[in-house]
Structure formats: C-alpha cells, structure tokens
Design a protein around this motif. Structure first.
Motif, mmCIF file in Angstrom:
data_model
loop_
_atom_site.group_PDB
_atom_site.id
_atom_site.type_symbol
_atom_site.label_atom_id
_atom_site.label_comp_id
_atom_site.label_asym_id
_atom_site.label_seq_id
_atom_site.Cartn_x
_atom_site.Cartn_y
_atom_site.Cartn_z
ATOM 1 N N ALA A 1 0.919 -1.126 0.036
ATOM 2 C CA ALA A 1 0.146 -0.082 -0.070
ATOM 3 C C ALA A 1 0.932 1.206 -0.076
ATOM 4 C CB ALA A 1 -1.044 -0.150 1.280
ATOM 5 N N ASP A 2 0.550 2.404 -0.563
ATOM 6 C CA ASP A 2 1.187 3.761 -0.658
ATOM 7 C C ASP A 2 0.181 4.584 -1.353
ATOM 8 O OD1 ASP A 2 4.493 4.144 -0.993
ATOM 9 O OD2 ASP A 2 2.992 5.744 -1.554
ATOM 10 N N SER A 3 0.387 5.913 -0.436
ATOM 11 C CA SER A 3 -0.589 7.069 -1.127
ATOM 12 C C SER A 3 -0.333 7.639 -2.168
ATOM 13 C CB SER A 3 -0.603 8.183 0.194
ATOM 14 O OG SER A 3 0.848 8.614 0.226
ATOM 15 N N PHE A 4 1.003 7.163 -2.948
ATOM 16 C CA PHE A 4 1.263 7.626 -4.218
ATOM 17 C C PHE A 4 1.245 6.412 -5.148
ATOM 18 C CE2 PHE A 4 2.495 11.924 -3.397
ATOM 19 C CZ PHE A 4 2.961 11.880 -1.857
ATOM 20 N N PRO A 5 0.251 6.346 -6.105
ATOM 21 C CA PRO A 5 0.223 5.350 -7.041
ATOM 22 C C PRO A 5 1.445 5.070 -7.973
ATOM 23 C CG PRO A 5 -1.617 6.721 -7.254
ATOM 24 C CD PRO A 5 -0.703 7.511 -6.303
ATOM 25 N N ALA A 6 2.177 6.184 -8.187
ATOM 26 C CA ALA A 6 3.515 6.121 -9.157
ATOM 27 C C ALA A 6 4.610 5.121 -8.073
ATOM 28 C CB ALA A 6 4.064 7.333 -9.412
ATOM 29 N N ARG B 1 3.252 1.457 -8.258
ATOM 30 C CA ARG B 1 3.559 0.796 -9.557
ATOM 31 C C ARG B 1 4.985 0.574 -9.986
ATOM 32 N NH1 ARG B 1 -0.940 3.266 -13.466
ATOM 33 N NH2 ARG B 1 -2.707 2.705 -12.132
ATOM 34 N N SER B 2 5.859 1.609 -9.045
ATOM 35 C CA SER B 2 7.560 1.420 -9.356
ATOM 36 C C SER B 2 8.024 0.236 -8.647
ATOM 37 C CB SER B 2 7.984 2.813 -9.310
ATOM 38 O OG SER B 2 8.064 2.786 -7.955
ATOM 39 N N GLY B 3 7.114 -0.388 -7.701
ATOM 40 C CA GLY B 3 7.848 -1.479 -6.819
ATOM 41 C C GLY B 3 8.416 -0.936 -5.636
ATOM 42 N N SER B 4 8.028 0.088 -5.108
ATOM 43 C CA SER B 4 8.690 0.707 -3.974
ATOM 44 C C SER B 4 7.535 1.335 -3.095
ATOM 45 C CB SER B 4 9.715 1.807 -4.369
ATOM 46 O OG SER B 4 10.606 1.379 -4.902
ATOM 47 N N PRO B 5 6.554 0.656 -2.602
ATOM 48 C CA PRO B 5 5.567 1.052 -1.769
ATOM 49 C C PRO B 5 5.967 1.283 -0.457
ATOM 50 C CG PRO B 5 5.180 -1.126 -2.157
ATOM 51 C CD PRO B 5 6.318 -0.686 -3.028
ATOM 52 N N ALA B 6 5.187 2.182 0.408
ATOM 53 C CA ALA B 6 5.935 2.483 1.798
ATOM 54 C C ALA B 6 5.599 1.172 2.777
ATOM 55 C CB ALA B 6 5.138 3.608 2.270
ATOM 56 N N SER B 7 4.431 0.562 2.502
ATOM 57 C CA SER B 7 4.155 -0.551 3.326
ATOM 58 C C SER B 7 3.862 -1.879 2.555
ATOM 59 C CB SER B 7 2.502 -0.343 3.762
ATOM 60 O OG SER B 7 2.743 0.913 4.661
#
Length: 123
Positions: free
Chosen positions: A98-103, A106-112
């Motif tokens: 999960a992340d608050s920024f879709p990009a 999608r880039s493989g670096s979500p915060a959670s």
C-alpha cells in the motif's frame, strides 16, 4: 503507517483457483493505492495488480490481465486477489502493499508491505 496481513496462500493443482486476502489496519486508506506483488525463487519481485482504494479502479500489467482479478472491500478493510487457471510458474510468495502515491507502488517501492503468503502450484 499501514499494517498489512495476507492470508489464503497454499498448495493448488495446475488449472485451479485461489483467492488471497490482505487485511489492512493502522490508518484510513481513503487516498491509498493498494496492490499485489509476487516473487518466485531466484526471480525479482514483480507487480501483479493494483487498485485505488476509494474509486476501485484496477490496474494490471499486460502479463497479468487474463487470470488475476484484484478487488477490495472498503467496509472490511480488506483487499483480494482472485487467481484462476493457475500454472506452476505462478508459484511464488505473494505480497500485498500500500502507498498513498500510485506511482510509487507501481514502481515497486510502496511504503507498506505485508509479510507474504506462499502459493505453490503443482503440475
């Protein structure tokens, strides 16, 4: 910070179906994009699907469009990945994210990230 816990993995025969679940907690997801990744042994982690939490708009990489369906239940705070016509090459650890920024997701670096759940498809 969002806490994510996957469930639903297991052993399934080729051609079968499986539904993964991911329960989210910790904060409201109203502005979040959530998704699923997988990592097979010896391979890089790859994106399977994402969905915007509020609008419910899904996104699939071209290679994942046919057999995977992502969804979410806002009331339950849970996202799902329905997998069908499974193949041995789908064997992997599946992670929700999960992340608050879709990009960023999608880039493989979500915060959670969740801890992952193993899916094994036998031939």
């Amino acid at each position: 910070q969002v806490q994510l816990v996957e469930s639903g993995g297991g052993l399934v025969q080729a051609g079968g179906s499986l539904r993964l679940s991911c329960a989210a907690s910790g904060r409201r997801l109203v502005d979040y994009t959530v998704g699923w990744f997988r990592q097979a042994p010896g391979k890089e982690r790859e994106l399977v699907a994402t969905i915007s939490w509020s609008a419910g708009l899904p996104y699939y990489p071209a290679s994942m469009k046919d057999r995977f369906t992502i969804s979410r239940d806002i009331a339950k705070g849970t996202m799902y990945l329905q997998m069908s016509s499974l193949k041995p090459e789908d064997t992997a650890v599946y992670y929700c994210a999960a992340d608050s920024f879709p990009a960023r997701i999608r880039s493989g670096s979500p915060a959670s990230w969740g801890q992952g759940t193993q899916v094994t498809v036998s031939s």
